[in-house]
Motif scaffolding. Sequence first.
Motif, PDB file in Angstrom:
ATOM      1  N   ALA A  24       0.838  -1.204   0.000  1.00  0.00           N
ATOM      2  CA  ALA A  24       0.000   0.000   0.000  1.00  0.00           C
ATOM      3  C   ALA A  24       0.873   1.254   0.000  1.00  0.00           C
ATOM      4  CB  ALA A  24      -0.944   0.002   1.203  1.00  0.00           C
ATOM      5  N   ALA A  25       1.920   1.244   0.806  1.00  0.00           N
ATOM      6  CA  ALA A  25       2.827   2.396   0.857  1.00  0.00           C
ATOM      7  C   ALA A  25       3.525   2.605  -0.488  1.00  0.00           C
ATOM      8  CB  ALA A  25       3.857   2.198   1.968  1.00  0.00           C
ATOM      9  N   LEU A  26       3.935   1.520  -1.127  1.00  0.00           N
ATOM     10  CA  LEU A  26       4.579   1.635  -2.435  1.00  0.00           C
ATOM     11  C   LEU A  26       3.592   2.144  -3.482  1.00  0.00           C
ATOM     12  CD1 LEU A  26       6.744  -1.619  -2.429  1.00  0.00           C
ATOM     13  CD2 LEU A  26       7.506   0.734  -2.003  1.00  0.00           C
ATOM     14  N   GLU A  41      11.615 -16.229   8.502  1.00  0.00           N
ATOM     15  CA  GLU A  41      12.416 -17.121   9.344  1.00  0.00           C
ATOM     16  C   GLU A  41      12.097 -16.750  10.785  1.00  0.00           C
ATOM     17  OE1 GLU A  41      16.585 -17.020   8.367  1.00  0.00           O
ATOM     18  OE2 GLU A  41      16.193 -17.402   6.252  1.00  0.00           O
ATOM     19  N   GLY A  42      11.303 -17.581  11.413  1.00  0.00           N
ATOM     20  CA  GLY A  42      10.913 -17.309  12.793  1.00  0.00           C
ATOM     21  C   GLY A  42      10.124 -16.018  12.903  1.00  0.00           C
ATOM     22  N   SER A  43      10.597 -15.110  13.740  1.00  0.00           N
ATOM     23  CA  SER A  43       9.864 -13.872  13.993  1.00  0.00           C
ATOM     24  C   SER A  43      10.194 -12.759  13.006  1.00  0.00           C
ATOM     25  CB  SER A  43      10.158 -13.384  15.418  1.00  0.00           C
ATOM     26  OG  SER A  43      11.534 -13.065  15.536  1.00  0.00           O
ATOM     27  N   LYS A  44      11.084 -13.024  12.035  1.00  0.00           N
ATOM     28  CA  LYS A  44      11.480 -11.992  11.068  1.00  0.00           C
ATOM     29  C   LYS A  44      11.005 -12.332   9.664  1.00  0.00           C
ATOM     30  CE  LYS A  44      15.068  -9.415  13.044  1.00  0.00           C
ATOM     31  NZ  LYS A  44      15.749  -8.256  12.609  1.00  0.00           N
ATOM     32  N   GLY A  45      10.675 -11.283   8.932  1.00  0.00           N
ATOM     33  CA  GLY A  45      10.362 -11.399   7.514  1.00  0.00           C
ATOM     34  C   GLY A  45      11.413 -10.637   6.731  1.00  0.00           C
ATOM     35  N   TYR A  46      11.862 -11.192   5.624  1.00  0.00           N
ATOM     36  CA  TYR A  46      12.921 -10.600   4.810  1.00  0.00           C
ATOM     37  C   TYR A  46      12.380 -10.286   3.421  1.00  0.00           C
ATOM     38  CZ  TYR A  46      15.825 -12.327   8.575  1.00  0.00           C
ATOM     39  OH  TYR A  46      16.361 -12.576   9.805  1.00  0.00           O
ATOM     40  N   PHE A  47      12.734  -9.106   2.910  1.00  0.00           N
ATOM     41  CA  PHE A  47      12.276  -8.656   1.601  1.00  0.00           C
ATOM     42  C   PHE A  47      13.452  -8.222   0.739  1.00  0.00           C
ATOM     43  CE2 PHE A  47       8.424  -8.315   3.979  1.00  0.00           C
ATOM     44  CZ  PHE A  47       7.384  -8.357   3.061  1.00  0.00           C
ATOM     45  N   CYS A  48      13.355  -8.520  -0.552  1.00  0.00           N
ATOM     46  CA  CYS A  48      14.267  -8.015  -1.566  1.00  0.00           C
ATOM     47  C   CYS A  48      13.389  -7.550  -2.721  1.00  0.00           C
ATOM     48  CB  CYS A  48      15.226  -9.108  -2.039  1.00  0.00           C
ATOM     49  SG  CYS A  48      16.290  -9.744  -0.749  1.00  0.00           S
ATOM     50  N   LEU A  49      13.449  -6.259  -3.047  1.00  0.00           N
ATOM     51  CA  LEU A  49      12.574  -5.678  -4.051  1.00  0.00           C
ATOM     52  C   LEU A  49      13.363  -4.955  -5.128  1.00  0.00           C
ATOM     53  CD1 LEU A  49      10.012  -3.903  -1.656  1.00  0.00           C
ATOM     54  CD2 LEU A  49       9.895  -6.251  -2.549  1.00  0.00           C
ATOM     55  N   VAL A  50      12.978  -5.154  -6.368  1.00  0.00           N
ATOM     56  CA  VAL A  50      13.470  -4.345  -7.480  1.00  0.00           C
ATOM     57  C   VAL A  50      12.280  -3.508  -7.918  1.00  0.00           C
ATOM     58  CG1 VAL A  50      14.438  -4.357  -9.809  1.00  0.00           C
ATOM     59  CG2 VAL A  50      15.117  -6.136  -8.175  1.00  0.00           C
ATOM     60  N   THR A  51      12.460  -2.194  -7.973  1.00  0.00           N
ATOM     61  CA  THR A  51      11.357  -1.286  -8.297  1.00  0.00           C
ATOM     62  C   THR A  51      11.728  -0.378  -9.466  1.00  0.00           C
ATOM     63  OG1 THR A  51      11.987   0.623  -6.948  1.00  0.00           O
ATOM     64  CG2 THR A  51      10.875  -1.198  -5.812  1.00  0.00           C
ATOM     65  N   ASN A  52      10.744   0.373  -9.916  1.00  0.00           N
ATOM     66  CA  ASN A  52      11.007   1.354 -10.966  1.00  0.00           C
ATOM     67  C   ASN A  52      11.557   2.660 -10.398  1.00  0.00           C
ATOM     68  OD1 ASN A  52       8.552   2.223  -9.781  1.00  0.00           O
ATOM     69  ND2 ASN A  52       7.910   3.203 -11.679  1.00  0.00           N
ATOM     70  N   ASN A  53      11.557   2.817  -9.065  1.00  0.00           N
ATOM     71  CA  ASN A  53      12.081   4.023  -8.451  1.00  0.00           C
ATOM     72  C   ASN A  53      12.469   3.724  -7.001  1.00  0.00           C
ATOM     73  OD1 ASN A  53      12.389   6.590  -7.156  1.00  0.00           O
ATOM     74  ND2 ASN A  53      11.275   7.527  -8.858  1.00  0.00           N
ATOM     75  N   ASN A  54      13.715   3.327  -6.804  1.00  0.00           N
ATOM     76  CA  ASN A  54      14.162   2.929  -5.468  1.00  0.00           C
ATOM     77  C   ASN A  54      14.166   4.080  -4.466  1.00  0.00           C
ATOM     78  OD1 ASN A  54      14.444   0.337  -6.352  1.00  0.00           O
ATOM     79  ND2 ASN A  54      16.658   0.233  -6.092  1.00  0.00           N
ATOM     80  N   ARG A  56      12.052   6.658  -4.244  1.00  0.00           N
ATOM     81  CA  ARG A  56      10.682   6.825  -3.738  1.00  0.00           C
ATOM     82  C   ARG A  56      10.262   5.632  -2.889  1.00  0.00           C
ATOM     83  NH1 ARG A  56       7.521   9.024  -8.911  1.00  0.00           N
ATOM     84  NH2 ARG A  56       7.564   6.807  -9.287  1.00  0.00           N
ATOM     85  N   ALA A  57      10.669   4.427  -3.292  1.00  0.00           N
ATOM     86  CA  ALA A  57      10.314   3.228  -2.519  1.00  0.00           C
ATOM     87  C   ALA A  57      10.929   3.280  -1.133  1.00  0.00           C
ATOM     88  CB  ALA A  57      10.770   1.976  -3.260  1.00  0.00           C
ATOM     89  N   ARG A  58      12.206   3.634  -1.054  1.00  0.00           N
ATOM     90  CA  ARG A  58      12.880   3.684   0.250  1.00  0.00           C
ATOM     91  C   ARG A  58      12.276   4.775   1.138  1.00  0.00           C
ATOM     92  NH1 ARG A  58      19.117   3.370   0.013  1.00  0.00           N
ATOM     93  NH2 ARG A  58      18.777   2.729   2.161  1.00  0.00           N
ATOM     94  N   LYS A  59      11.872   5.888   0.538  1.00  0.00           N
ATOM     95  CA  LYS A  59      11.218   6.953   1.304  1.00  0.00           C
ATOM     96  C   LYS A  59       9.877   6.462   1.854  1.00  0.00           C
ATOM     97  CE  LYS A  59       9.728  11.762   0.951  1.00  0.00           C
ATOM     98  NZ  LYS A  59       9.590  12.930   0.070  1.00  0.00           N
ATOM     99  N   ALA A  60       9.118   5.743   1.027  1.00  0.00           N
ATOM    100  CA  ALA A  60       7.831   5.194   1.478  1.00  0.00           C
ATOM    101  C   ALA A  60       8.035   4.184   2.608  1.00  0.00           C
ATOM    102  CB  ALA A  60       7.104   4.542   0.310  1.00  0.00           C
TER     103      ALA A  60
END
Length: 127
Positions: A24-26, A41-54, A56-60
Amino acid sequence: MAKRVKEIQFSVKNRVGVLAKITAALKDAGVNLIHATAWAEGSKGYFCLVTNNNSRARKALRKLGIKSTEGDAVVITLWNKVGALEEAAKKLAKARINISCLSATTGGLRTAVLIHTKNNVKAARLV
């Protein structure tokens, strides 16, 4: 055909609804996802994203309290046919390039394979 890309990497608490909040934020930031990999993995979730505008994505993501980094990766576009990934893998193996991570998806005639190596420049040139 292959190209080098920057991938956004981050971890979050593994909770119901986290993916919905992130996407939603993206969306609200006008960011399109090109490739996504996520796992828990256990209590953590891991993400790797390729976007059209990193940027703006990192700011979101920061607005959600998520700290992220950028890492190098290679996206290989292959024909969706038997043996296509083997051909690419053989080229990398012959050049002694080790693949440390791989994710892939297909959509019709083409397959997109995202890899991580210690020499992404050479890997992108070879495949």
